[in-house]
Write an enzyme that holds these catalytic residues in place. Structure first.
Site, PDB file in Angstrom:
ATOM      1  N   ARG A   8       0.850  -1.208   0.000  1.00  0.00           N
ATOM      2  CA  ARG A   8       0.000   0.000   0.000  1.00  0.00           C
ATOM      3  C   ARG A   8       0.884   1.256   0.000  1.00  0.00           C
ATOM      4  O   ARG A   8       0.520   2.282   0.578  1.00  0.00           O
ATOM      5  CB  ARG A   8      -0.963   0.009   1.195  1.00  0.00           C
ATOM      6  CG  ARG A   8      -1.799  -1.262   1.314  1.00  0.00           C
ATOM      7  CD  ARG A   8      -2.691  -1.281   2.546  1.00  0.00           C
ATOM      8  NE  ARG A   8      -3.113  -2.629   2.874  1.00  0.00           N
ATOM      9  CZ  ARG A   8      -3.701  -3.005   3.995  1.00  0.00           C
ATOM     10  NH1 ARG A   8      -3.965  -2.110   4.921  1.00  0.00           N
ATOM     11  NH2 ARG A   8      -4.044  -4.260   4.208  1.00  0.00           N
ATOM     12  N   GLU A  34       2.493  -2.432  -4.010  1.00  0.00           N
ATOM     13  CA  GLU A  34       1.305  -3.274  -3.922  1.00  0.00           C
ATOM     14  C   GLU A  34       0.183  -2.326  -3.565  1.00  0.00           C
ATOM     15  O   GLU A  34       0.342  -1.476  -2.699  1.00  0.00           O
ATOM     16  CB  GLU A  34       1.499  -4.336  -2.834  1.00  0.00           C
ATOM     17  CG  GLU A  34       0.360  -5.322  -2.677  1.00  0.00           C
ATOM     18  CD  GLU A  34      -0.777  -4.878  -1.751  1.00  0.00           C
ATOM     19  OE1 GLU A  34      -1.790  -5.585  -1.702  1.00  0.00           O
ATOM     20  OE2 GLU A  34      -0.664  -3.825  -1.081  1.00  0.00           O
ATOM     21  N   ASP A  36      -4.455  -1.705  -3.696  1.00  0.00           N
ATOM     22  CA  ASP A  36      -5.765  -2.366  -3.741  1.00  0.00           C
ATOM     23  C   ASP A  36      -6.733  -1.548  -4.584  1.00  0.00           C
ATOM     24  O   ASP A  36      -6.734  -0.320  -4.497  1.00  0.00           O
ATOM     25  CB  ASP A  36      -6.333  -2.489  -2.324  1.00  0.00           C
ATOM     26  CG  ASP A  36      -5.337  -3.131  -1.382  1.00  0.00           C
ATOM     27  OD1 ASP A  36      -5.252  -4.364  -1.378  1.00  0.00           O
ATOM     28  OD2 ASP A  36      -4.626  -2.392  -0.656  1.00  0.00           O
ATOM     29  N   HIS A  49      -8.075  -0.008   0.375  1.00  0.00           N
ATOM     30  CA  HIS A  49      -8.070  -1.398   0.830  1.00  0.00           C
ATOM     31  C   HIS A  49      -9.415  -1.872   1.377  1.00  0.00           C
ATOM     32  O   HIS A  49      -9.949  -2.883   0.925  1.00  0.00           O
ATOM     33  CB  HIS A  49      -6.991  -1.602   1.909  1.00  0.00           C
ATOM     34  CG  HIS A  49      -6.954  -2.993   2.459  1.00  0.00           C
ATOM     35  ND1 HIS A  49      -7.723  -3.386   3.528  1.00  0.00           N
ATOM     36  CD2 HIS A  49      -6.260  -4.089   2.058  1.00  0.00           C
ATOM     37  CE1 HIS A  49      -7.501  -4.663   3.772  1.00  0.00           C
ATOM     38  NE2 HIS A  49      -6.615  -5.115   2.900  1.00  0.00           N
ATOM     39  N   LYS A 111      -9.965  -6.104  -4.796  1.00  0.00           N
ATOM     40  CA  LYS A 111     -10.694  -6.260  -3.529  1.00  0.00           C
ATOM     41  C   LYS A 111     -12.155  -6.556  -3.859  1.00  0.00           C
ATOM     42  O   LYS A 111     -13.020  -5.693  -3.766  1.00  0.00           O
ATOM     43  CB  LYS A 111     -10.585  -4.986  -2.685  1.00  0.00           C
ATOM     44  CG  LYS A 111      -9.185  -4.652  -2.226  1.00  0.00           C
ATOM     45  CD  LYS A 111      -8.568  -5.703  -1.318  1.00  0.00           C
ATOM     46  CE  LYS A 111      -9.278  -5.798   0.002  1.00  0.00           C
ATOM     47  NZ  LYS A 111      -8.599  -6.753   0.912  1.00  0.00           N
ATOM     48  N   ASP A 229       5.511  -3.148   4.590  1.00  0.00           N
ATOM     49  CA  ASP A 229       5.072  -1.786   4.918  1.00  0.00           C
ATOM     50  C   ASP A 229       6.258  -0.826   4.980  1.00  0.00           C
ATOM     51  O   ASP A 229       6.086   0.382   4.936  1.00  0.00           O
ATOM     52  CB  ASP A 229       4.394  -1.762   6.307  1.00  0.00           C
ATOM     53  CG  ASP A 229       3.098  -2.556   6.339  1.00  0.00           C
ATOM     54  OD1 ASP A 229       2.445  -2.678   5.281  1.00  0.00           O
ATOM     55  OD2 ASP A 229       2.747  -3.075   7.423  1.00  0.00           O
TER      56      ASP A 229
END
Length: 245
Positions: A8, A34, A36, A49, A111, A229
């Site tokens: 993210r 990465e 979503d 997300h 998602k 992260d």
């Protein structure tokens, strides 16, 4: 070399799934992102997300109930008091446009487990092709029907099912659905599984790897990539290991 993918974006320091988090991940040397993707009420692809906006923004409600214009008014950085300006929820096309200016890879996670957004895969594929990013995109999802559907629509774009639990011979499963990789939880990716998968020509990219010991293990075993992260920590540990070897 084990690629470092920013989960993210650089989400340990910046608001997740925002342009700020993506830009900062690039600055510290992450090899990719990465993120979503979900869809608004009026069919716009947005990067967020949770199915609800409650946790990451100053708004309330389901992503699917907002129009693109409404969702763009929310502040995705409101919890980070040190930010001087509002961070919007990005449109996927904004991120792709930005990717045109660098060479990062991008793992797009659909998602669509809770709400099967109709036509979302087709729209994302059209966007990837529009920006000619086919060779730099990996599609993943916990919804493996979506992964299979995506592969049938765009066999030229890499896919990888997400696995929360350990699976017997996951590389065989990945091949059976015509995926060239799989993304397991790091606890479901022991060394032996990683080695056998890579020997079988299947990429392994575990998530969400934040512990230094786990980062070291994955880099030493020659894992394809790790999703973290803290991309800076990943880049630094990889550099240290490369210096020692």
């Amino acid at each position: 070399m084990t690629l470092i993918l920013a989960h993210r974006g650089y989400s340990s320091l910046y608001p997740e799934n925002t342009m700020l988090a993506f830009v900062e991940a690039e600055k510290v040397g992450a090899d990719g992102l990465e993120l979503d993707v979900q869809m608004t009420r009026d069919g716009e692809l947005v990067v967020i997300h949770d199915e609800k906006v409650n946790r990451t923004t100053d708004g309330k409600g389901f992503v699917k109930d907002f129009t693109a214009q409404e969702i763009r008014k929310l502040d995705a950085g409101h919890q980070n008091k040190s930010l001087s300006k509002k961070e919007k929820i990005p449109l996927l096309k904004e991120v792709f446009e930005w990717l045109m200016g660098n060479s990062m890879v991008c793992n797009v996670e659909f998602k669509n487990g809770l709400f099967p957004y109709k036509g979302m895969e087709e729209k994302v594929i059209a966007l990837v092709r529009h920006y000619q990013l086919e060779s730099r995109i990996i599609f993943s999802s916990f919804n493996h029907y979506s992964v299979v559907h995506t592969t049938s629509l765009a066999p030229e774009i890499e896919t990888a099912p997400l696995l929360a639990e350990g699976l017997y011979m996951p590389w065989i499963y990945a091949k059976s659905i015509r995926s060239s990789g799989f993304h397991p939880h790091y606890r479901a990716a022991p060394d032996q599984i990683i080695k056998q998968a890579i020997d079988s020509g299947i990429a392994v990219r575990p998530y969400t790897v934040n512990k230094e010991t786990e980062m070291e293990r994955l880099i030493k075993v020659g894992c394809s990539a790790m999703i973290t992260d803290d991309p800076l920590k990943g880049v630094q540990i990889r550099l240290e290991i490369m210096k020692r070897s």
